[in-house]
Design an enzyme around this catalytic site. Sequence first.
Site, short mmCIF file in Angstrom:
data_model
loop_
_atom_site.label_atom_id
_atom_site.label_comp_id
_atom_site.label_asym_id
_atom_site.label_seq_id
_atom_site.Cartn_x
_atom_site.Cartn_y
_atom_site.Cartn_z
N SER A 1 1.01 -1.21 -0.06
CA SER A 1 0.01 -0.16 0.11
C SER A 1 0.95 1.31 -0.19
O SER A 1 1.61 1.35 -0.94
CB SER A 1 -0.97 -0.13 1.09
OG SER A 1 -1.91 0.78 1.05
N ASP B 1 -9.73 -3.82 -5.07
CA ASP B 1 -9.28 -2.98 -4.37
C ASP B 1 -9.98 -1.53 -4.54
O ASP B 1 -9.79 -0.76 -5.62
CB ASP B 1 -7.64 -2.82 -4.47
CG ASP B 1 -6.86 -2.15 -3.41
OD1 ASP B 1 -7.77 -1.41 -2.47
OD2 ASP B 1 -5.68 -2.63 -3.34
N HIS C 1 -7.93 -4.97 -1.26
CA HIS C 1 -6.56 -4.45 -0.64
C HIS C 1 -5.96 -5.65 0.19
O HIS C 1 -4.88 -5.60 0.47
CB HIS C 1 -6.99 -3.17 0.04
CG HIS C 1 -5.82 -2.23 0.35
ND1 HIS C 1 -5.15 -1.77 -0.69
CD2 HIS C 1 -5.19 -1.96 1.53
CE1 HIS C 1 -4.13 -0.94 -0.03
NE2 HIS C 1 -4.16 -1.21 1.28
#
Length: 708
Positions: free
Chosen positions: A560, A645, A680
Amino acid sequence: MLRLLLLLAIFLIHPLPLSAQDTDSVPIAKRQANKKTYHGQAYIDHYHWLSNKQDPRVMAYLQQENAYTEKQMQPLQPLATRLFEASKARVKEVDMNLPKRHGQFYYYSRIEAGQQHPLLCRRAAQVVDGVTKWDEAATEEILLDLNQLARQHRYVALGEFQVSPDGSKLAYTLDFSGDLRFELFVKDLGSGQLLQDRAQRVSSLAWAADNQTLFYVSGDAVTLRPDRLYRQRLGGKPVLQYHEAAQEFNLAVYPSSDEKLIFLDASSYDSNETRMLPAATPQVPWQMIQTRQKGLRYSVAHREGRLYITTNLDAINFRIVTASVTQPSARYWKNFADYDPEVRIEKLDVYRDFMVVTEKKQAATRMRIYLFAQQRWQTLDFDEAVYFVAGMDGDGYESSSYRISYQSPLTPPVIFEVDVTSGQRKVLKRYEILGKYDPQHYESKRLWATAHDGARIPLWAVYKKGIALDGSAPLLLYGYGAYGEASDAQFDVGRINLLDRGVIYVEAGIRGGNDLGEQWRADGMLMKKKNSFSDFIAASEYLIAQGWTSPGKLIIHGASAGGLLIGAVLNERPDLFHAAVLEVPFVDSLNTMMNPKLPLTTGEYLEWGNPNNKAVYDYLRSYAPYDNLKPQAYPAMLVLAGLNDSQVHYWEPAKYVAKLRSLKTDQRQLLFKTNMHAGHSGASGRYDSLREHAFQQAWMLGQWGLVD
């Protein structure tokens, strides 16, 4: 000839089906110029077309990349299978977490052999001589079986799980795609039937004391920003209570620990404001505690008519103040404890007879307990050089004990019950690691690197004893450095696979995190973000200089915002690293931050800066990984994405890989894999998650040449 040209044109628009494609060939994405204008300057993006999820070419490209990755990984598939089986063999297939009491029931989750997901259950409590206890003989009620839902959905994740005060109803939220669009369900626990009350994009909720009124926060249909609070009388229509108009602020609703109050918090990255409401009177207007002020942050707990507040008002690392519920604003706040500027207060848990303060100093966490009757503090100390400790709910607000979860890179999680009067600890549960794991065979250390400006950067390392620190050891360095998240020294059962093969694992607490307090966080965000990158490079150089590893043995990993970190340092110092894993990486950061219609963007202006400001735009563009790719040799890379995501959209890593393939001058491996059924956080099932981690580990071990 005309027919041939037409067929060629059709192929460029709709590539051949996967079965007809050459999976040995490196996928090459078509360049298609898309022109934007930012601050009066032309911005050409040749891979913008990959952001159109409805374009069949996009799905074809992602599938082609997946097929290429699968083909390239075939030689390592036996290793990946062994790694998966080894991790699975260390985990108890049948397990149950510690029951937590709420009202007249104990609630817990358990998991059965072969199942991907837990069962959420409860049992009626036993009352003996006025004392409420766990009753092993009580009949188990299965409140929610996520495995049944998983038979209908490839992905299922539980968000909220809250039982009404009288135990008659359950409100819970589920995500079926990984895009964080949680749906609210309400179940009558007497009949076992779902009620008609439903809501979409629910991020938080709280029950009123009447067991019939539910408050919940719902997100915007496009950006998903939690911006609307509703009051729902079961069976009726939801009533909008509050809409948060400011784009930087998110709403959250939650009960106080004694369930006397309900709090509504509107927060941004640098300020917040909280309202409260008596749980017994859900129809009355909300009462403001303290209106928002730029830079002012605070969080609130309630006990016996008084508010206990942690705040950064006149205290960058937070202090504890108190106020009455009738006069709650900052003008009435009074210091409750001495402020130490070297200690950051992380969390405050308040019970009837005591409070627990979780603090951090010099990257180490400690806990202090305050006894209200005795008006004295006691500190809980821990022996290991690096560890992670967190508080847990146990027997409720009136409990005389407190649960803590302790773990370290060497020690699997263990849950203690602390008698708050004597300080004595009792082990309630140890999470077993099956097989031959012995923590005595490993070692962990706290390390300190020096940054370019002289700042000391905390790192922690774990490795098998006996490894020579002569530069020959393979080393995996992980970094994040954003949102004030610390590099906590936690246990990871899957990491044993690497440690037993001689790999050293290190995490760097670079600026942007809060390992060394709030100033450490502030010095790695906004117009100081590049400190995060230089800190990570300095940590890498330190590990090499001290003989922990060498450039030919150093692999780096970030996820991320940590993927942005890895992308940035690879552009700057590709020579320093052997390989890199970028997991759901925030690499197209400039274009994302220029698009206010995407989830998170406007709220994140306070973390990354608002690029509608020219100076911010120039700074962000100067380090955004996608925009700073250039013709040079790069380390081998594995890049991972989730199709659903909503935090870092799949097209960021897709565009990054496509552009990188067109620029890099080396022949090192570049693999890109998209999970087509998750978001995610990757796969939702425990076995699927273990397989994903085994896949990553197999690739890294292949890069080190450590194939069994």
